[in-house]
Motif scaffolding. Structure first.
Motif, mmCIF file in Angstrom:
data_model
loop_
_atom_site.group_PDB
_atom_site.id
_atom_site.type_symbol
_atom_site.label_atom_id
_atom_site.label_comp_id
_atom_site.label_asym_id
_atom_site.label_seq_id
_atom_site.Cartn_x
_atom_site.Cartn_y
_atom_site.Cartn_z
ATOM 1 N N VAL A 19 5.454 -37.705 58.342
ATOM 2 C CA VAL A 19 5.721 -39.031 58.882
ATOM 3 C C VAL A 19 6.725 -39.162 59.576
ATOM 4 O O VAL A 19 6.231 -40.675 60.259
ATOM 5 C CB VAL A 19 7.018 -38.939 56.875
ATOM 6 N N GLU A 20 7.508 -39.102 60.436
ATOM 7 C CA GLU A 20 7.931 -39.795 61.447
ATOM 8 C C GLU A 20 7.390 -39.707 63.019
ATOM 9 O O GLU A 20 7.187 -40.408 63.361
ATOM 10 C CB GLU A 20 9.271 -38.511 61.960
ATOM 11 N N GLU A 21 5.921 -38.636 62.798
ATOM 12 C CA GLU A 21 5.479 -39.557 64.011
ATOM 13 C C GLU A 21 4.128 -39.487 63.530
ATOM 14 O O GLU A 21 3.838 -40.181 64.673
ATOM 15 C CB GLU A 21 4.004 -37.814 63.996
ATOM 16 N N THR A 22 3.986 -40.158 62.086
ATOM 17 C CA THR A 22 3.154 -41.051 61.986
ATOM 18 C C THR A 22 3.654 -42.401 62.359
ATOM 19 O O THR A 22 2.415 -43.431 62.699
ATOM 20 C CB THR A 22 2.192 -41.132 60.480
ATOM 21 N N VAL A 23 5.053 -42.322 61.973
ATOM 22 C CA VAL A 23 5.586 -43.636 62.108
ATOM 23 C C VAL A 23 5.793 -43.829 63.465
ATOM 24 O O VAL A 23 5.595 -45.527 63.439
ATOM 25 C CB VAL A 23 6.896 -43.479 61.208
ATOM 26 N N GLN A 24 5.437 -43.609 64.010
ATOM 27 C CA GLN A 24 6.025 -43.183 65.737
ATOM 28 C C GLN A 24 4.637 -43.857 66.089
ATOM 29 O O GLN A 24 4.791 -44.968 67.394
ATOM 30 C CB GLN A 24 6.518 -42.446 66.127
ATOM 31 N N THR A 25 3.846 -42.739 65.927
ATOM 32 C CA THR A 25 2.359 -43.434 66.266
ATOM 33 C C THR A 25 2.532 -44.717 66.003
ATOM 34 O O THR A 25 1.578 -45.832 67.268
ATOM 35 C CB THR A 25 1.327 -42.091 66.115
ATOM 36 N N THR A 26 2.607 -45.029 64.922
ATOM 37 C CA THR A 26 1.830 -46.522 64.068
ATOM 38 C C THR A 26 2.690 -48.019 64.928
ATOM 39 O O THR A 26 2.086 -48.446 65.699
ATOM 40 C CB THR A 26 2.278 -46.514 62.557
ATOM 41 N N VAL A 27 4.272 -47.928 65.613
ATOM 42 C CA VAL A 27 5.123 -48.830 66.046
ATOM 43 C C VAL A 27 4.550 -48.787 67.431
ATOM 44 O O VAL A 27 4.589 -49.463 67.715
ATOM 45 C CB VAL A 27 6.169 -48.016 65.998
ATOM 46 N N GLY A 30 1.181 -50.495 67.949
ATOM 47 C CA GLY A 30 1.712 -52.225 66.996
ATOM 48 C C GLY A 30 2.698 -52.979 68.834
ATOM 49 O O GLY A 30 2.035 -54.094 69.121
ATOM 50 N N ILE A 31 3.189 -51.886 69.346
ATOM 51 C CA ILE A 31 4.075 -52.525 70.127
ATOM 52 C C ILE A 31 2.614 -52.279 71.644
ATOM 53 O O ILE A 31 2.983 -53.733 72.504
ATOM 54 C CB ILE A 31 5.192 -51.521 70.591
ATOM 55 N N ALA A 37 -1.319 -57.952 74.150
ATOM 56 C CA ALA A 37 -2.051 -59.638 74.204
ATOM 57 C C ALA A 37 -1.181 -60.639 74.997
ATOM 58 O O ALA A 37 -2.180 -61.368 75.442
ATOM 59 C CB ALA A 37 -1.361 -59.962 72.636
ATOM 60 N N VAL A 38 -0.023 -59.998 75.220
ATOM 61 C CA VAL A 38 0.806 -61.187 75.943
ATOM 62 C C VAL A 38 0.543 -60.543 77.482
ATOM 63 O O VAL A 38 1.135 -62.287 78.136
ATOM 64 C CB VAL A 38 2.063 -60.615 75.646
#
Length: 75
Positions: A19-27, A30-31, A37-38
């Motif tokens: 879960v930690e790896e998945t959340v880190q990858t997703t964040v 997203g960044i 885009a910026v």
């Protein structure tokens, strides 16, 4: 029973790591997409001066369209 508890602890630890790896990858993705885009919008060289900003604000207020969002950075 002791072995069963140890196995469950190992499974929970693996799940937590996953879960930690998945959340880190997703964040991170997203960044990266926000940063891209910026950079794309900044690379165009379009800079809003105060007159353009006033016109935009007036047109949004005149239309009373609450579905539009305006974010102003750097003022």
């Amino acid at each position: 029973q002791g072995q069963l508890l140890v196995q469950k602890d190992e499974q929970l630890q693996l799940l937590k790591t996953s879960v930690e790896e998945t959340v880190q990858t997703t964040v991170e993705s997203g960044i990266k997409s926000y940063s891209a885009a910026v950079q794309q919008n900044s690379a165009s060289g379009t800079v809003c001066n105060s007159n353009i900003l006033k016109k935009v604000m007036k047109s949004v207020a005149a239309e009373e369209d609450r579905s539009k969002n305006l974010i102003v950075f750097g003022l």
